[in-house]
Design a protein around this motif. Sequence first.
Motif, PDB file in Angstrom:
ATOM      1  N   SER A  96       7.515 -17.089  -2.713  1.00  0.00           N
ATOM      2  CA  SER A  96       8.230 -16.233  -1.766  1.00  0.00           C
ATOM      3  C   SER A  96       7.371 -15.936  -0.547  1.00  0.00           C
ATOM      4  O   SER A  96       6.144 -16.087  -0.572  1.00  0.00           O
ATOM      5  N   GLU A  97       8.020 -15.491   0.510  1.00  0.00           N
ATOM      6  CA  GLU A  97       7.284 -15.165   1.739  1.00  0.00           C
ATOM      7  C   GLU A  97       6.237 -14.088   1.482  1.00  0.00           C
ATOM      8  O   GLU A  97       5.125 -14.164   1.990  1.00  0.00           O
ATOM      9  N   ALA A 116       0.569 -12.656   1.072  1.00  0.00           N
ATOM     10  CA  ALA A 116      -0.519 -11.984   0.367  1.00  0.00           C
ATOM     11  C   ALA A 116      -1.652 -12.964   0.065  1.00  0.00           C
ATOM     12  O   ALA A 116      -2.835 -12.617   0.196  1.00  0.00           O
ATOM     13  N   HIS A 117      -1.300 -14.186  -0.319  1.00  0.00           N
ATOM     14  CA  HIS A 117      -2.316 -15.199  -0.593  1.00  0.00           C
ATOM     15  C   HIS A 117      -3.124 -15.488   0.664  1.00  0.00           C
ATOM     16  O   HIS A 117      -4.363 -15.595   0.617  1.00  0.00           O
ATOM     17  N   ALA A 118      -2.436 -15.597   1.797  1.00  0.00           N
ATOM     18  CA  ALA A 118      -3.138 -15.836   3.066  1.00  0.00           C
ATOM     19  C   ALA A 118      -4.026 -14.651   3.432  1.00  0.00           C
ATOM     20  O   ALA A 118      -5.002 -14.805   4.178  1.00  0.00           O
ATOM     21  N   HIS A 119      -3.700 -13.496   2.904  1.00  0.00           N
ATOM     22  CA  HIS A 119      -4.466 -12.271   3.153  1.00  0.00           C
ATOM     23  C   HIS A 119      -5.633 -12.124   2.178  1.00  0.00           C
ATOM     24  O   HIS A 119      -6.374 -11.147   2.241  1.00  0.00           O
ATOM     25  N   GLY A 142       0.804  -1.211   0.000  1.00  0.00           N
ATOM     26  CA  GLY A 142       0.000   0.000   0.000  1.00  0.00           C
ATOM     27  C   GLY A 142       0.834   1.257   0.000  1.00  0.00           C
ATOM     28  O   GLY A 142       2.065   1.224  -0.031  1.00  0.00           O
ATOM     29  N   ASN A 143       0.147   2.394   0.071  1.00  0.00           N
ATOM     30  CA  ASN A 143       0.795   3.699   0.105  1.00  0.00           C
ATOM     31  C   ASN A 143       0.166   4.567   1.185  1.00  0.00           C
ATOM     32  O   ASN A 143       0.583   4.517   2.335  1.00  0.00           O
ATOM     33  N   ALA A 144      -0.861   5.318   0.838  1.00  0.00           N
ATOM     34  CA  ALA A 144      -1.471   6.213   1.828  1.00  0.00           C
ATOM     35  C   ALA A 144      -2.027   5.438   3.020  1.00  0.00           C
ATOM     36  O   ALA A 144      -2.008   5.927   4.142  1.00  0.00           O
ATOM     37  N   HIS A 145      -2.518   4.233   2.763  1.00  0.00           N
ATOM     38  CA  HIS A 145      -3.053   3.400   3.836  1.00  0.00           C
ATOM     39  C   HIS A 145      -2.388   2.026   3.777  1.00  0.00           C
ATOM     40  O   HIS A 145      -3.048   1.008   3.554  1.00  0.00           O
ATOM     41  N   ALA A 146      -1.080   2.013   3.966  1.00  0.00           N
ATOM     42  CA  ALA A 146      -0.332   0.756   3.885  1.00  0.00           C
ATOM     43  C   ALA A 146      -0.806  -0.208   4.962  1.00  0.00           C
ATOM     44  O   ALA A 146      -1.114   0.190   6.083  1.00  0.00           O
ATOM     45  N   GLU A 147      -0.856  -1.489   4.606  1.00  0.00           N
ATOM     46  CA  GLU A 147      -1.286  -2.506   5.555  1.00  0.00           C
ATOM     47  C   GLU A 147      -0.280  -3.636   5.608  1.00  0.00           C
ATOM     48  O   GLU A 147       0.392  -3.949   4.620  1.00  0.00           O
ATOM     49  N   ALA A 148      -0.169  -4.247   6.779  1.00  0.00           N
ATOM     50  CA  ALA A 148       0.737  -5.362   6.974  1.00  0.00           C
ATOM     51  C   ALA A 148       0.044  -6.669   6.614  1.00  0.00           C
ATOM     52  O   ALA A 148      -1.138  -6.868   6.892  1.00  0.00           O
ATOM     53  N   LEU A 149       0.790  -7.572   6.003  1.00  0.00           N
ATOM     54  CA  LEU A 149       0.303  -8.893   5.654  1.00  0.00           C
ATOM     55  C   LEU A 149       0.530  -9.846   6.827  1.00  0.00           C
ATOM     56  O   LEU A 149       1.214  -9.500   7.804  1.00  0.00           O
TER      57      LEU A 149
END
Length: 325
Positions: free
Chosen positions: A295-296, A301-304, A191-198
Amino acid sequence: MKVVLLHTADAAESDDPVLGQLEEALAAQGHATARVVVSDALTPFVEALGAAAPDLVWNLAEAFGGKSALESNVAAVLSLLGLHYTGSSPAGLLLAGDKVLAKKILRFHGIRSPEFATLYRGAVEWAGELAFPLIVKPPQEDASIGITTGSVVHDLRELLVKLDEVHSEFRSPALVEQFVEGREFYVGVLGNAHAEALPVIELDFSRFPAGTPRVASWDAKWGDASGGGAEFGGTESVFPTDLPAELVVRMQKVAVDAFEALRLRDYGRIDLRVSPEGEIFVIEVNPNCYLERGSEFARAAHAHGLPYDQLVERIVDLAMARYAR
């Protein structure tokens, strides 16, 4: 839309699967693709980009002229040419690519990283409160280049030997860090303005060779288990199931804070160590991180809820939205 994959020659020579996987994913989303190699000379590289006429450049270049420290200059050329491209800007790549500078910025923002010192042939630029064991690294290499299990030193003699090795091989100062015992985790940020952690992934060292310092060395990341790479075969990236929810939340917040502090864009991966006392330390910040399907980052991202093709399209959308603004 035409998306040009910008990559170094060694990526094609080593048959890096990311190139083909990205092309397949982009084609599945209706995009045309082409490849451009970052040559060792600037003019052919710029001319090839002009001939390709991209709507978007997918920047996979991690070096220029074989030098990782020049990675940010590739993005600078794209900016000077007025091209739209994925991933971090020259500023973000420069800040994250210089591990010493990154640590200083993280400290300013109240984000913990291991105590450190920087030394070059007897000159001390900075020295924190250090105690053995320590880990010695080149400060401007990525992908764990220059890091081995022998990088962890336990006394002055070992430290001096390793300092000389880094100075001689990389012709640069050496970064000396407090070695943090504990578990190692990877947290992707999107993300950018609202970056989120996976979701958090752990690098599991449980099958690492006995008595060997648990570090994500080059061999552990890129070695060949079939060729006797005990470090490669001794590590596995897993989704941990035993973490307290509050620790996960804290790790994800630290990852997003580090991502924003170093001005990264679109996507990146933050590597953390967590001490037995629950202290979280940023040990590496990776803009434009590796995007192979296994890759990790892609797995998280897939799990997300973002399978690979959707992840690729999401990064395209993030990049194009920046230019639309």
